[in-house]
Design a protein around this motif. Sequence first.
Motif, PDB file in Angstrom:
ATOM      1  N   MET A   1       0.727  -1.213  -0.014  1.00 21.94           N
ATOM      2  CA  MET A   1      -0.066  -0.048  -0.007  1.00 21.94           C
ATOM      3  C   MET A   1       0.898   1.352   0.131  1.00 21.94           C
ATOM      4  SD  MET A   1      -1.433  -0.149   4.004  1.00 21.94           S
ATOM      5  CE  MET A   1      -2.376   1.413   3.744  1.00 21.94           C
ATOM      6  N   LYS A   2       0.245   2.296  -0.563  1.00 25.05           N
ATOM      7  CA  LYS A   2       1.262   3.502  -0.534  1.00 25.05           C
ATOM      8  C   LYS A   2       0.477   4.552   0.382  1.00 25.05           C
ATOM      9  CE  LYS A   2       2.959   3.337  -5.074  1.00 25.05           C
ATOM     10  NZ  LYS A   2       2.310   2.460  -6.171  1.00 25.05           N
ATOM     11  N   VAL A   3       1.377   5.083   1.197  1.00 28.34           N
ATOM     12  CA  VAL A   3       1.029   6.407   2.078  1.00 28.34           C
ATOM     13  C   VAL A   3       1.708   7.478   1.800  1.00 28.34           C
ATOM     14  CG1 VAL A   3       0.967   7.093   4.563  1.00 28.34           C
ATOM     15  CG2 VAL A   3       0.625   4.851   3.969  1.00 28.34           C
ATOM     16  N   CYS A  16      -1.279   9.605  14.520  1.00 31.52           N
ATOM     17  CA  CYS A  16      -0.826   8.562  13.607  1.00 31.52           C
ATOM     18  C   CYS A  16       0.136   7.685  14.223  1.00 31.52           C
ATOM     19  CB  CYS A  16      -0.590   9.269  12.193  1.00 31.52           C
ATOM     20  SG  CYS A  16       0.765  10.385  12.292  1.00 31.52           S
ATOM     21  N   THR A  23       4.392   2.494  11.111  1.00 33.38           N
ATOM     22  CA  THR A  23       4.365   3.396   9.796  1.00 33.38           C
ATOM     23  C   THR A  23       4.687   4.561  10.093  1.00 33.38           C
ATOM     24  OG1 THR A  23       2.658   1.915   9.072  1.00 33.38           O
ATOM     25  CG2 THR A  23       2.959   3.871   7.862  1.00 33.38           C
ATOM     26  N   ARG A  43      -2.270  -2.326   6.902  1.00 32.55           N
ATOM     27  CA  ARG A  43      -3.432  -1.317   6.145  1.00 32.55           C
ATOM     28  C   ARG A  43      -4.572  -0.947   7.410  1.00 32.55           C
ATOM     29  NH1 ARG A  43      -6.119  -0.257   1.677  1.00 32.55           N
ATOM     30  NH2 ARG A  43      -4.189  -1.154   0.561  1.00 32.55           N
ATOM     31  N   VAL A  46      -3.004   1.818   9.613  1.00 33.20           N
ATOM     32  CA  VAL A  46      -2.701   2.962   8.739  1.00 33.20           C
ATOM     33  C   VAL A  46      -4.122   3.697   8.515  1.00 33.20           C
ATOM     34  CG1 VAL A  46      -1.978   3.819   6.651  1.00 33.20           C
ATOM     35  CG2 VAL A  46      -0.546   2.348   8.129  1.00 33.20           C
ATOM     36  N   LEU A  47      -5.186   3.201   8.060  1.00 35.69           N
ATOM     37  CA  LEU A  47      -6.452   3.541   7.875  1.00 35.69           C
ATOM     38  C   LEU A  47      -7.013   4.256   8.997  1.00 35.69           C
ATOM     39  CD1 LEU A  47      -8.122   0.837   5.590  1.00 35.69           C
ATOM     40  CD2 LEU A  47      -7.132   3.264   4.911  1.00 35.69           C
ATOM     41  N   ALA A  50      -5.163   7.409   9.362  1.00 36.46           N
ATOM     42  CA  ALA A  50      -5.643   8.447   8.580  1.00 36.46           C
ATOM     43  C   ALA A  50      -6.912   9.157   8.974  1.00 36.46           C
ATOM     44  CB  ALA A  50      -5.611   7.887   7.223  1.00 36.46           C
ATOM     45  N   VAL A  60      -4.038   7.856   1.638  1.00 35.80           N
ATOM     46  CA  VAL A  60      -3.608   6.361   1.496  1.00 35.80           C
ATOM     47  C   VAL A  60      -4.234   5.916   0.196  1.00 35.80           C
ATOM     48  CG1 VAL A  60      -4.219   3.779   2.241  1.00 35.80           C
ATOM     49  CG2 VAL A  60      -4.077   5.861   4.114  1.00 35.80           C
ATOM     50  N   ASP A  61      -3.216   5.107  -0.549  1.00 34.46           N
ATOM     51  CA  ASP A  61      -3.339   4.621  -1.836  1.00 34.46           C
ATOM     52  C   ASP A  61      -3.928   5.668  -2.821  1.00 34.46           C
ATOM     53  OD1 ASP A  61      -2.651   2.199  -1.047  1.00 34.46           O
ATOM     54  OD2 ASP A  61      -4.322   1.391  -0.801  1.00 34.46           O
TER      55      ASP A  61
END
Length: 75
Positions: A1-3, A16, A23, A43, A46-47, A50, A60-61
């Motif tokens: 995944m991309k952040v 965060c 992360t 994920r 991270v979600l 966010a 995210v993504d």
Amino acid sequence: MKVVVDLSRCVGYAQCAFLAPETFRMHGEEALMYAPNPDDAQRDQVLRAAAACPVQAILVDRLEGRDAPAEASPT
Ligand code: SF4
């Protein structure tokens, strides 16, 4: 995944880093360091991070843009 974190928005509340410490990490009082390509196993964390960011600085993504699979359309 991309952040991606929009560091021009980030105000260093460290929500965060608290929610996804693998992360996001605070470096000193206000500088945020983060992993731009965390493992998919991160994920959920991270979600959550966010969603908790008070200034919505965590994307995210979003970089995949056009290549991302289309979401179900509301028909
Ligand atoms: S939660 Fe948002 S404002 Fe706080 S350190 Fe993380 S990215 Fe920055």
